[in-house]
Design a protein around this motif. Structure first.
Motif, short mmCIF file in Angstrom:
data_model
loop_
_atom_site.label_atom_id
_atom_site.label_comp_id
_atom_site.label_asym_id
_atom_site.label_seq_id
_atom_site.Cartn_x
_atom_site.Cartn_y
_atom_site.Cartn_z
N PRO A 186 -5.27 -3.50 -56.14
CA PRO A 186 -5.55 -2.24 -56.54
C PRO A 186 -4.89 -1.53 -55.41
O PRO A 186 -4.62 -2.10 -53.96
N GLY A 187 -4.93 -0.69 -55.16
CA GLY A 187 -3.52 0.21 -54.30
C GLY A 187 -2.54 -0.35 -53.81
O GLY A 187 -1.88 0.63 -52.78
N GLU A 188 -2.02 -1.22 -54.26
CA GLU A 188 -0.37 -1.96 -54.80
C GLU A 188 0.61 -1.49 -55.32
O GLU A 188 -0.31 -1.08 -56.17
N LEU A 189 1.41 -1.14 -55.20
CA LEU A 189 2.59 -1.19 -55.81
C LEU A 189 3.33 -2.85 -56.02
O LEU A 189 4.31 -2.94 -54.91
N GLU B 25 4.37 11.20 -52.77
CA GLU B 25 4.90 12.17 -51.05
C GLU B 25 3.91 12.28 -50.37
O GLU B 25 2.89 12.87 -51.25
N GLY B 26 4.32 11.70 -49.07
CA GLY B 26 2.47 11.96 -47.87
C GLY B 26 2.31 10.60 -48.03
O GLY B 26 1.28 10.60 -46.87
N ASP B 27 2.48 9.81 -48.67
CA ASP B 27 1.48 8.31 -48.19
C ASP B 27 2.53 7.41 -47.42
O ASP B 27 3.55 7.56 -47.60
N TRP B 28 1.94 6.70 -46.44
CA TRP B 28 2.14 6.02 -45.99
C TRP B 28 2.56 4.76 -46.05
O TRP B 28 1.49 4.10 -47.42
N VAL B 29 3.38 4.00 -45.99
CA VAL B 29 3.61 2.92 -46.70
C VAL B 29 3.79 1.40 -46.00
O VAL B 29 4.39 1.44 -45.48
N LEU B 30 3.37 0.46 -46.50
CA LEU B 30 3.31 -1.29 -45.95
C LEU B 30 4.16 -1.95 -47.23
O LEU B 30 3.22 -2.14 -48.15
N ALA B 31 4.77 -2.23 -46.24
CA ALA B 31 6.08 -2.89 -47.63
C ALA B 31 5.77 -4.64 -46.68
O ALA B 31 6.23 -4.43 -45.12
N PHE B 32 5.46 -5.28 -47.44
CA PHE B 32 5.71 -6.63 -46.96
C PHE B 32 6.63 -7.66 -48.05
O PHE B 32 6.86 -7.44 -48.86
N ASN C 155 -0.54 -13.76 -48.50
CA ASN C 155 -0.06 -12.28 -48.17
C ASN C 155 -0.42 -11.16 -48.59
O ASN C 155 -0.54 -9.77 -48.45
N ALA C 156 -0.67 -11.20 -49.71
CA ALA C 156 -0.72 -10.09 -51.00
C ALA C 156 -2.33 -9.85 -50.35
O ALA C 156 -2.56 -8.34 -50.45
N ASP C 157 -2.61 -11.10 -50.20
CA ASP C 157 -4.33 -10.94 -50.54
C ASP C 157 -4.88 -10.34 -49.01
O ASP C 157 -5.26 -9.32 -48.89
N ARG C 158 -4.33 -10.90 -47.96
CA ARG C 158 -4.45 -10.00 -46.33
C ARG C 158 -4.29 -8.80 -46.00
O ARG C 158 -4.62 -8.24 -45.48
N TRP C 159 -2.83 -8.53 -47.07
CA TRP C 159 -2.71 -6.79 -46.46
C TRP C 159 -3.74 -5.80 -46.87
O TRP C 159 -3.76 -5.00 -47.49
N TRP C 160 -4.02 -6.61 -48.46
CA TRP C 160 -5.03 -5.93 -49.49
C TRP C 160 -6.03 -6.06 -49.26
O TRP C 160 -7.23 -4.31 -48.49
N ARG C 161 -6.92 -6.50 -47.89
CA ARG C 161 -8.45 -5.84 -47.25
C ARG C 161 -8.25 -5.51 -46.16
O ARG C 161 -8.98 -4.62 -45.42
N LEU C 162 -7.05 -5.58 -45.46
CA LEU C 162 -5.99 -4.69 -44.38
C LEU C 162 -6.74 -3.48 -45.07
O LEU C 162 -7.17 -2.52 -44.22
N HIS C 163 -6.14 -2.83 -46.27
CA HIS C 163 -5.79 -1.61 -46.41
C HIS C 163 -7.67 -1.34 -47.01
O HIS C 163 -7.68 0.38 -47.27
N ARG C 164 -7.80 -2.16 -48.05
CA ARG C 164 -9.69 -1.99 -47.55
C ARG C 164 -10.73 -1.41 -46.46
O ARG C 164 -11.22 -0.27 -46.06
N PRO D 57 -6.61 5.69 -48.74
CA PRO D 57 -5.58 6.53 -50.62
C PRO D 57 -4.59 7.18 -49.83
O PRO D 57 -3.63 7.59 -50.49
N ARG D 58 -4.42 7.45 -48.58
CA ARG D 58 -3.16 7.30 -47.81
C ARG D 58 -2.13 6.50 -47.66
O ARG D 58 -1.02 6.95 -47.48
N VAL D 59 -2.62 5.17 -47.93
CA VAL D 59 -1.36 4.38 -47.99
C VAL D 59 -0.98 3.82 -49.07
O VAL D 59 -1.97 3.89 -49.67
N THR D 60 0.07 3.37 -49.01
CA THR D 60 0.59 2.87 -50.41
C THR D 60 0.97 1.22 -49.61
O THR D 60 2.09 0.70 -49.00
N ARG D 61 0.80 -0.12 -50.62
CA ARG D 61 0.51 -1.14 -50.12
C ARG D 61 2.32 -1.49 -51.08
O ARG D 61 2.09 -1.60 -52.43
N LEU D 62 3.79 -1.77 -51.07
CA LEU D 62 4.44 -2.39 -51.46
C LEU D 62 5.37 -3.99 -51.99
O LEU D 62 5.76 -4.02 -50.03
#
Length: 183
Positions: A112-115, A65-72, A81-90, A97-102
């Motif tokens: 890491p950081g991906e749901l 709760e409180g996390d922003w979500v980057l869903a792709f 795509n998974a690698d691309r958005w992981w690099r952006l997340h890093r 830590p405020r963002v979760t990738r779905l």
């Protein structure tokens, strides 16, 4: 002569306060001096429902709760795509830590950081009309879609929008710490 000087001061004082209001009204009425460019690179998507209403096989409640979500959508070139958005997340640094990738689509190695909920990952029950292969959605902490991006979007554009949103919306979980409240 003294009365004329006092009237001039009064008119100057009224002008100082009235001119900005009049200038703003003229700008709004005739669209003069208002920038036309957009600040967001993504598109607003009011027709996209909240994340809880998405037709996914297994939607999880494990989002913080409180996390922003980057869903792709990972139905096209999933590994890239998974690698691309992981690099952006890093690249978000201390805000990461405020963002979760779905990832929605192909289940694979979770970065890491991906749901990737469930054993098969998040899969579409039926593909909604607002979904396109490779599309990216940026969701606020309540699960509401803020921006949507097409497959061809640049990482830098998403990074700019996400950084701006994180900066404008401070983390509610750390507010007591910033105010010195240690309850």
């Amino acid at each position: 002569m003294r009365i004329r000087h006092q009237r001039f001061k009064l008119l100057a004082l009224i002008a100082i306060f009235a001119l900005p209001v009049i200038a703003a009204w003229v700008m709004v009425q005739w669209r003069i001096g208002i920038p036309e460019q957009r600040t967001a690179h993504g598109e607003l998507a009011p027709d996209v429902p909240q994340l809880a209403q998405w037709p996914l096989v297994e939607l999880t409640d494990s989002l913080d709760e409180g996390d922003w979500v980057l869903a792709f959508d990972c139905s096209v070139a999933c590994a890239e795509n998974a690698d691309r958005w992981w690099r952006l997340h890093r690249a978000l640094g201390r805000e990461a830590p405020r963002v979760t990738r779905l990832r929605i689509g192909e289940a694979g190695e979770t970065l890491p950081g991906e749901l990737l909920p469930g054993e098969i990952g998040a899969q579409w029950l039926d593909v909604p009309d607002w979904q396109a292969p490779g599309q990216v959605w940026l969701l606020d902490p309540r699960g509401q879609v803020v921006l949507t991006y097409g497959r061809e979007v640049g990482e830098r554009d998403v990074m700019d929008d996400l950084s701006h949103l994180l900066r404008m919306n401070p983390d509610r979980r750390s507010v007591p710490e910033r105010n010195g409240d240690t309850r």
